[in-house]
Motif scaffolding. Sequence first.
Motif, short mmCIF file in Angstrom:
data_model
loop_
_atom_site.label_atom_id
_atom_site.label_comp_id
_atom_site.label_asym_id
_atom_site.label_seq_id
_atom_site.Cartn_x
_atom_site.Cartn_y
_atom_site.Cartn_z
N LEU A 98 14.17 -6.25 9.19
CA LEU A 98 14.47 -7.23 8.16
C LEU A 98 14.22 -8.63 8.70
N GLY A 99 14.17 -9.60 7.80
CA GLY A 99 14.08 -10.99 8.23
C GLY A 99 12.68 -11.56 8.19
N TYR A 100 12.48 -12.65 8.92
CA TYR A 100 11.23 -13.41 8.86
C TYR A 100 10.02 -12.60 9.32
N GLU A 101 10.21 -11.59 10.17
CA GLU A 101 9.07 -10.87 10.74
C GLU A 101 8.58 -9.72 9.87
N ALA A 102 9.37 -9.30 8.89
CA ALA A 102 9.06 -8.07 8.15
C ALA A 102 7.72 -8.15 7.44
N GLN A 103 7.50 -9.19 6.66
CA GLN A 103 6.27 -9.29 5.88
C GLN A 103 5.04 -9.63 6.73
N PRO A 104 5.09 -10.66 7.59
CA PRO A 104 3.89 -11.00 8.36
C PRO A 104 3.45 -9.89 9.31
N GLU A 105 4.39 -9.12 9.84
CA GLU A 105 3.99 -8.04 10.75
C GLU A 105 3.18 -6.98 10.01
N THR A 106 3.58 -6.66 8.79
CA THR A 106 2.84 -5.68 8.01
C THR A 106 1.41 -6.15 7.75
N VAL A 107 1.26 -7.42 7.38
CA VAL A 107 -0.07 -7.97 7.11
C VAL A 107 -0.91 -8.00 8.39
N ALA A 108 -0.31 -8.42 9.50
CA ALA A 108 -1.03 -8.53 10.77
C ALA A 108 -1.56 -7.16 11.23
N THR A 109 -0.74 -6.12 11.10
CA THR A 109 -1.20 -4.80 11.51
C THR A 109 -2.36 -4.32 10.64
N ARG A 110 -2.32 -4.66 9.34
CA ARG A 110 -3.41 -4.27 8.45
C ARG A 110 -4.74 -4.90 8.90
N LEU A 111 -4.70 -6.18 9.21
CA LEU A 111 -5.92 -6.89 9.58
C LEU A 111 -6.48 -6.38 10.91
N LEU A 112 -5.60 -6.12 11.87
CA LEU A 112 -6.06 -5.57 13.15
C LEU A 112 -6.66 -4.18 12.96
N TRP A 113 -5.97 -3.35 12.17
CA TRP A 113 -6.48 -2.01 11.90
C TRP A 113 -7.83 -2.06 11.19
N ALA A 114 -8.00 -2.99 10.27
CA ALA A 114 -9.23 -3.07 9.47
C ALA A 114 -10.46 -3.30 10.34
N VAL A 115 -10.30 -4.01 11.46
CA VAL A 115 -11.45 -4.28 12.32
C VAL A 115 -11.49 -3.37 13.54
N GLY A 116 -10.61 -2.36 13.60
CA GLY A 116 -10.75 -1.32 14.61
C GLY A 116 -9.74 -1.27 15.73
N PHE A 117 -8.77 -2.18 15.76
CA PHE A 117 -7.80 -2.17 16.86
C PHE A 117 -6.68 -1.15 16.61
N ILE A 118 -6.08 -0.67 17.69
CA ILE A 118 -4.99 0.30 17.62
C ILE A 118 -3.72 -0.42 17.16
#
Length: 285
Positions: A106-126
């Motif tokens: 919960l808190g400030y990290e919940a939303q940005p972390e989800t978006v960040a993982t999507r973008l890293l995954w989209a270009v091939g990172f684990i």
Amino acid sequence: MHKDPRSCRENPVSLRWIVQLIVALALLNATSLAAAQQFRAISSTRNKAVLWIAPQDIPSRNLLYGLRNEKSQSSGPFTFLKEDLGGTSPKFDVRDSSGDKWKAKLGYEAQPETVATRLLWAVGFITNENYFLPETIVRDLPRLHRGGEFVKDESVKGVRLQRHSAGKKVGNWSWRHNPFIGTREFNGLRVMMALLSNWDLKDENNAVYETTHDSDRQFYEVSDLGASFGRSGKSYSDSITKHNPGAYHRSKFISKVTSDHVDFAFPTHPPFLFVFNLPYFIGQM
């Protein structure tokens, strides 16, 4: 003609210079040996270490649901298992109706972390498998030590769900010493950290996993991306440096471009007041 050995005693500066030179050469030799050993260790693991997997069709990747599909995201209700007091964000473990376990943040990290993982995954990172729920139900929820402001009865707002890894965590990896130093993949990951403005680059936020179905390889990932999409660098308030689109938009991305390199304006130095917070300040050096 032989020089009087007493002249060395009469010239302490020369003697001290000789001693310093010997010590410096010894240190240089020890450093070279350590560097060689580290290079051999990195070379021996490079063949089994995985940081990036070339995506086959980037336009087809679904940024909303990520690695799986809509059915993979559990919307609840969930059952509370235990609270996790580690880190800076409120967290606890839950189980869904199918029996799968998730880490709720919960808190400030919940939303940005989800978006960040999507973008890293989209270009091939684990990456981890994360989802964001604006609101969900968690049954058997006790009074939390942290994050009570997001809870009303069994309703919990702003939940990042991270699926428990099917692999086994075998350690952490270092930004300064890892099998990928000097590779395009590693440099690409560094650029992505600047692009996401993920400033909390502690080694403890990096994980190495092994899986039962692929025991010959180790998977390297940035396992905590919550400090993203805000102003770069630690501040007195997480509301400035995490999940702050306005501050993120105003942040400078590139500071200098030459014919052979690019300098990113990232990460910034901690505010002046944090110089007096020695554990934090030393940890960022």
